[in-house]
Motif scaffolding. Structure first.
Motif, PDB file in Angstrom:
ATOM      1  N   PRO A  74       0.790  -1.182   0.143  1.00 12.90           N
ATOM      2  CA  PRO A  74       0.098  -0.068   0.179  1.00 12.90           C
ATOM      3  C   PRO A  74       0.798   1.232  -0.138  1.00 12.90           C
ATOM      4  O   PRO A  74       0.214   2.302  -0.081  1.00 12.90           O
ATOM      5  CB  PRO A  74      -0.629  -0.105   1.432  1.00 12.90           C
ATOM      6  N   LEU A  75       2.182   1.028   0.159  1.00  8.84           N
ATOM      7  CA  LEU A  75       3.024   2.206   0.391  1.00  8.84           C
ATOM      8  C   LEU A  75       3.743   2.559  -1.084  1.00  8.84           C
ATOM      9  O   LEU A  75       4.411   1.541  -1.533  1.00  8.84           O
ATOM     10  CB  LEU A  75       4.057   2.354   1.548  1.00  8.84           C
ATOM     11  N   LYS A  76       3.993   3.746  -1.703  1.00 10.86           N
ATOM     12  CA  LYS A  76       4.883   3.805  -2.615  1.00 10.86           C
ATOM     13  C   LYS A  76       6.286   3.642  -2.410  1.00 10.86           C
ATOM     14  O   LYS A  76       6.785   4.402  -1.390  1.00 10.86           O
ATOM     15  CB  LYS A  76       4.514   5.125  -3.199  1.00 10.86           C
ATOM     16  N   SER A  77       6.973   3.156  -2.950  1.00 11.01           N
ATOM     17  CA  SER A  77       8.467   2.662  -2.816  1.00 11.01           C
ATOM     18  C   SER A  77       9.281   2.918  -4.284  1.00 11.01           C
ATOM     19  O   SER A  77       8.618   2.819  -5.058  1.00 11.01           O
ATOM     20  CB  SER A  77       8.420   1.055  -2.200  1.00 11.01           C
ATOM     21  N   LYS A  78      10.747   3.080  -4.107  1.00 11.67           N
ATOM     22  CA  LYS A  78      11.262   3.267  -5.129  1.00 11.67           C
ATOM     23  C   LYS A  78      11.349   1.917  -5.989  1.00 11.67           C
ATOM     24  O   LYS A  78      11.600   0.944  -5.094  1.00 11.67           O
ATOM     25  CB  LYS A  78      12.487   3.937  -4.639  1.00 11.67           C
ATOM     26  N   ASP A  79      11.911   2.056  -7.053  1.00 12.17           N
ATOM     27  CA  ASP A  79      12.189   0.933  -7.932  1.00 12.17           C
ATOM     28  C   ASP A  79      13.354   0.311  -7.459  1.00 12.17           C
ATOM     29  O   ASP A  79      14.475   0.968  -7.186  1.00 12.17           O
ATOM     30  CB  ASP A  79      12.204   1.030  -9.524  1.00 12.17           C
ATOM     31  N   THR A  80      13.294  -1.127  -7.194  1.00 11.98           N
ATOM     32  CA  THR A  80      14.625  -1.778  -6.850  1.00 11.98           C
ATOM     33  C   THR A  80      14.555  -3.246  -6.778  1.00 11.98           C
ATOM     34  O   THR A  80      13.355  -3.800  -6.848  1.00 11.98           O
ATOM     35  CB  THR A  80      14.941  -1.285  -5.332  1.00 11.98           C
ATOM     36  N   CYS A  81      15.570  -4.078  -6.725  1.00 15.16           N
ATOM     37  CA  CYS A  81      15.634  -5.426  -6.938  1.00 15.16           C
ATOM     38  C   CYS A  81      16.799  -5.731  -5.837  1.00 15.16           C
ATOM     39  O   CYS A  81      17.941  -5.174  -5.927  1.00 15.16           O
ATOM     40  CB  CYS A  81      15.855  -6.082  -8.334  1.00 15.16           C
ATOM     41  N   LYS A  82      16.665  -6.566  -4.974  1.00 20.05           N
ATOM     42  CA  LYS A  82      17.571  -7.177  -4.101  1.00 20.05           C
ATOM     43  C   LYS A  82      17.479  -8.609  -4.036  1.00 20.05           C
ATOM     44  O   LYS A  82      16.420  -9.217  -4.070  1.00 20.05           O
ATOM     45  CB  LYS A  82      17.464  -6.531  -2.821  1.00 20.05           C
ATOM     46  N   SER A  83      18.919  -9.158  -3.786  1.00 14.49           N
ATOM     47  CA  SER A  83      18.874 -10.600  -3.696  1.00 14.49           C
ATOM     48  C   SER A  83      18.893 -11.101  -2.126  1.00 14.49           C
ATOM     49  O   SER A  83      19.361 -10.261  -1.316  1.00 14.49           O
ATOM     50  CB  SER A  83      19.819 -11.335  -4.241  1.00 14.49           C
ATOM     51  N   GLY A  84      18.668 -12.095  -1.584  1.00 13.22           N
ATOM     52  CA  GLY A  84      18.602 -12.323  -0.258  1.00 13.22           C
ATOM     53  C   GLY A  84      18.104 -13.877  -0.052  1.00 13.22           C
ATOM     54  O   GLY A  84      18.142 -14.630  -0.923  1.00 13.22           O
ATOM     55  N   THR A  85      18.066 -14.389   1.127  1.00  8.04           N
ATOM     56  CA  THR A  85      17.162 -15.349   1.640  1.00  8.04           C
ATOM     57  C   THR A  85      15.894 -15.072   1.929  1.00  8.04           C
ATOM     58  O   THR A  85      15.651 -14.503   2.877  1.00  8.04           O
ATOM     59  CB  THR A  85      18.127 -16.048   2.911  1.00  8.04           C
ATOM     60  N   ILE A  86      15.192 -15.985   1.335  1.00  6.04           N
ATOM     61  CA  ILE A  86      13.716 -15.803   1.440  1.00  6.04           C
ATOM     62  C   ILE A  86      13.138 -17.290   1.753  1.00  6.04           C
ATOM     63  O   ILE A  86      13.358 -18.355   1.056  1.00  6.04           O
ATOM     64  CB  ILE A  86      13.049 -15.583   0.095  1.00  6.04           C
ATOM     65  N   ALA A  87      12.759 -17.694   2.919  1.00  2.28           N
ATOM     66  CA  ALA A  87      11.878 -18.736   3.721  1.00  2.28           C
ATOM     67  C   ALA A  87      13.188 -19.880   3.613  1.00  2.28           C
ATOM     68  O   ALA A  87      12.617 -21.001   3.197  1.00  2.28           O
ATOM     69  CB  ALA A  87      10.679 -19.112   2.896  1.00  2.28           C
ATOM     70  N   GLY A  88      14.263 -19.552   3.861  1.00  2.00           N
ATOM     71  CA  GLY A  88      15.455 -20.668   3.698  1.00  2.00           C
ATOM     72  C   GLY A  88      16.076 -20.898   2.443  1.00  2.00           C
ATOM     73  O   GLY A  88      16.876 -21.670   2.215  1.00  2.00           O
ATOM     74  N   LYS A  89      15.571 -20.231   1.188  1.00  2.00           N
ATOM     75  CA  LYS A  89      15.902 -20.324   0.135  1.00  2.00           C
ATOM     76  C   LYS A  89      16.803 -19.057  -0.626  1.00  2.00           C
ATOM     77  O   LYS A  89      16.178 -17.953  -0.276  1.00  2.00           O
ATOM     78  CB  LYS A  89      14.840 -20.740  -0.883  1.00  2.00           C
ATOM     79  N   LYS A  90      17.552 -19.133  -1.302  1.00  2.00           N
ATOM     80  CA  LYS A  90      18.203 -17.955  -1.868  1.00  2.00           C
ATOM     81  C   LYS A  90      17.358 -17.558  -3.070  1.00  2.00           C
ATOM     82  O   LYS A  90      16.527 -18.414  -3.775  1.00  2.00           O
ATOM     83  CB  LYS A  90      19.488 -18.356  -2.626  1.00  2.00           C
ATOM     84  N   GLY A  91      17.278 -16.253  -3.074  1.00  2.00           N
ATOM     85  CA  GLY A  91      16.102 -15.659  -3.980  1.00  2.00           C
ATOM     86  C   GLY A  91      16.298 -14.102  -4.236  1.00  2.00           C
ATOM     87  O   GLY A  91      17.367 -13.659  -3.805  1.00  2.00           O
TER      88      GLY A  91
END
Length: 116
Positions: free
Chosen positions: A63-80
């Motif tokens: 619901p909030l406006k955020s700047k365009d971005t892409c980031k990698s990391g660990t999501i629920a124990g999986k890399k993504g």
């Protein structure tokens, strides 16, 4: 003439108030394939969360406006990775993957080294 100007202003105002369109997964299946998504109006930003297997993604609106971005990391124990974007249906296709960001970083480092 005054009526035409008023109609034009009204049309521009209505267009400016339209919501952003995002791809979203159904409520009962929050992680889905692209063909199972629906177009939804969003007052903030679109998000796509993906794991490295790329089979299914989590697509939703915040619901909030955020700047365009892409980031990698660990999501629920999986890399993504996750991407936030702000144009209609921007979370519908492939996003900038971390390897692409990695290659871009290397190219910028090499270019910077050549300039020094």
């Amino acid at each position: 003439m005054k009526v035409a100007v008023a109609v034009l202003i009204l049309m521009v105002s209505l267009h400016a108030g339209e919501a952003l369109k995002c791809k979203t997964c159904p409520a009962l299946e929050p992680i889905c394939e692209l063909e199972d998504t629906q177009d939804s109006n969003c007052s903030g930003s679109c998000v796509k969360v993906d794991t490295n297997d790329h089979e299914k993604s989590l697509r939703f609106c915040i619901p909030l406006k955020s700047k365009d971005t892409c980031k990698s990391g660990t999501i629920a124990g999986k890399k993504g990775y996750y991407c936030v974007c702000n144009t209609d249906l921007c979370n519908s296709g492939p996003s900038i993957l971390p390897p692409s960001v990695f290659v871009l970083t290397i190219l910028l480092a090499v270019a910077r080294g050549l300039l020094n």
